[in-house]
Enzyme design. Structure first.
Site: not given
Ligand code: SAM
Ligand code: SF4
Ligand code: DTB
Length: 331
Positions: A110, A66, A273, A201, A73, A70, A141
């Site tokens: 989801c 990606c 949740r 959500c 992530c 973030c 979802c």
């Molecule tokens: N890439 C898209 C986005 O970020 O909008 C969708 C998938 S992203 C993985 C969905 C959500 O997963 C993120 O917004 C975050 O809130 C949650 N998430 C990701 N990594 C996480 C982690 N290590 N611990 C807790 N929540 C996490």
């Molecule tokens: Fe990409 Fe992870 Fe951020 Fe979603 S949360 S935009 S998968 S880096």
């Protein structure tokens, strides 16, 4: 003790509000734990069967690589998290996973994709997945990142039930965690989803080193939206090796439980949740989260890329607590 209007039982049967102020939310957080849980439990019982939990299963339909940064992530291409990237899954593999989730007891499926934003051709494939999953009798979802108006309309026409898009944290703390898209970008996507008539959500992550005020402000953002999100995932940060947030000081579990309770009080009709992070929580802590008003979980051995409690363990936990699955967030 009950002289404080913040804890007056008479105020507990409140109407849905969209005008929460920081001092009120801080006052809720500061209540004695027993008072806070009691207040949350009353509101929970006014709005839901207290022993019923909605059960969703997750599948990562496109994993890793990606472009976004973030900090929590493991799917960001910028961090070395020991993850094997995978292209968008074929539809038959997605439907097989959905069927398995349904057979294990999940009512909602989801599907998450590691995209900043989908391409139009991706949306067509996701719509096929949504239709296939609905045909199995499950709610759907998806979480695909930012959307355009056209993409949102296509998902609605395709029959999508929920779109997940998290605010993650307060606007103030956001830039410490993500720099490649703004808080306003997220609010814009959420408004598109809401306006298109798709259920929202939306929640966040705690345990990222944010302050008490950041947690309150996140809940205020959610509760002061024109309509409360139907589902509010409260994630405890899952710390993943290689991500910038690895090594963040762990959040006091009681503050996590308080966050659930305050979310329940502020958004009485929403499914709150108990989301990521359950694998590091004791059964007793999860029981307290349910008592505080959580009434939805992610179920299945995996979240998107990290581990979740084993389904057998969750089944046993439900039995031990006398909980049953069921329900939709928009009954
Ligand atoms: N890439 C898209 C986005 O970020 O909008 C969708 C998938 S992203 C993985 C969905 C959500 O997963 C993120 O917004 C975050 O809130 C949650 N998430 C990701 N990594 C996480 C982690 N290590 N611990 C807790 N929540 C996490
Ligand atoms: Fe990409 Fe992870 Fe951020 Fe979603 S949360 S935009 S998968 S880096
Ligand atoms: C949400 O709020 N939490 C889920 C879902 N929505 C998409 C994701 C949790 C991801 C945890 C880290 C992982 O497994 O990659």
């Amino acid at each position: 003790m009950s002289a404080n209007p913040a804890i007056s039982p008479i105020q507990q049967s409140t109407a849905i509000r969209h005008d929460w102020q920081l001092d009120e939310v801080q006052a809720l957080y500061a209540l004695p734990f027993n008072e806070l849980i009691f207040k949350a439990q009353i509101i929970h019982r006014e709005n839901f069967d207290p022993n019923e939990i909605q059960v969703s299963s997750l599948l990562s339909i496109k994993t890793g690589s990606c472009s976004e940064d973030c900090g929590y992530c493991p799917q960001s291409a910028r961090y070395d998290s020991d993850l094997t990237p995978e292209a968008l899954m074929p539809i038959d593999a997605v439907l097989k996973a959905a069927q398995q989730a349904r057979d294990q007891g999940a009512s909602r499926f989801c599907m998450g994709a590691a995209w900043r934003q989908p391409k139009d051709r991706d949306i067509e494939r996701v719509v096929e997945m949504v239709q296939g999953v609905k045909a199995l009798g499950m709610e759907t979802c998806v979480t695909l990142g930012m959307l355009t108006d056209e993409q949102t309309a296509r998902l609605k026409d395709g029959g999508l039930d929920y779109y997940n898009h998290n605010l993650d944290t307060s606007e103030d703390y956001y830039s410490e965690i993500i720099t490649t898209r703004t808080y306003q970008d997220r609010l814009d996507t959420l408004a598109r989803v809401r306006d298109a008539g798709i259920n929202v959500c939306c929640g966040g992550i705690v345990g990222m080193g944010e302050s008490d005020i950041d947690r309150s402000k996140l809940l205020i953002e959610l509760a002061n939206m024109p309509k409360h999100p139907e589902s509010v995932p409260v994630n405890m940060l899952v710390q993943v090796e290689g991500t910038p947030l690895m090594g963040t000081e762990a959040l006091d579990p009681l503050i996590f439980i308080r966050t659930i309770a305050v979310a329940r009080i502020m958004m009485p009709n929403s499914r709150v949740r108990l989301s990521a992070g359950r694998n590091n929580m004791s059964d007793e802590m999860q029981a307290l989260c349910f008592l505080a008003g959580a009434n939805s979980i992610f179920y299945g051995d995996k979240l998107l890329t990290t581990d979740n409690p084993m389904t057998n363990h969750d089944r046993r936990l439900f039995e031990r607590l006398g909980l049953h699955s069921g329900g939709s967030s928009y009954a």
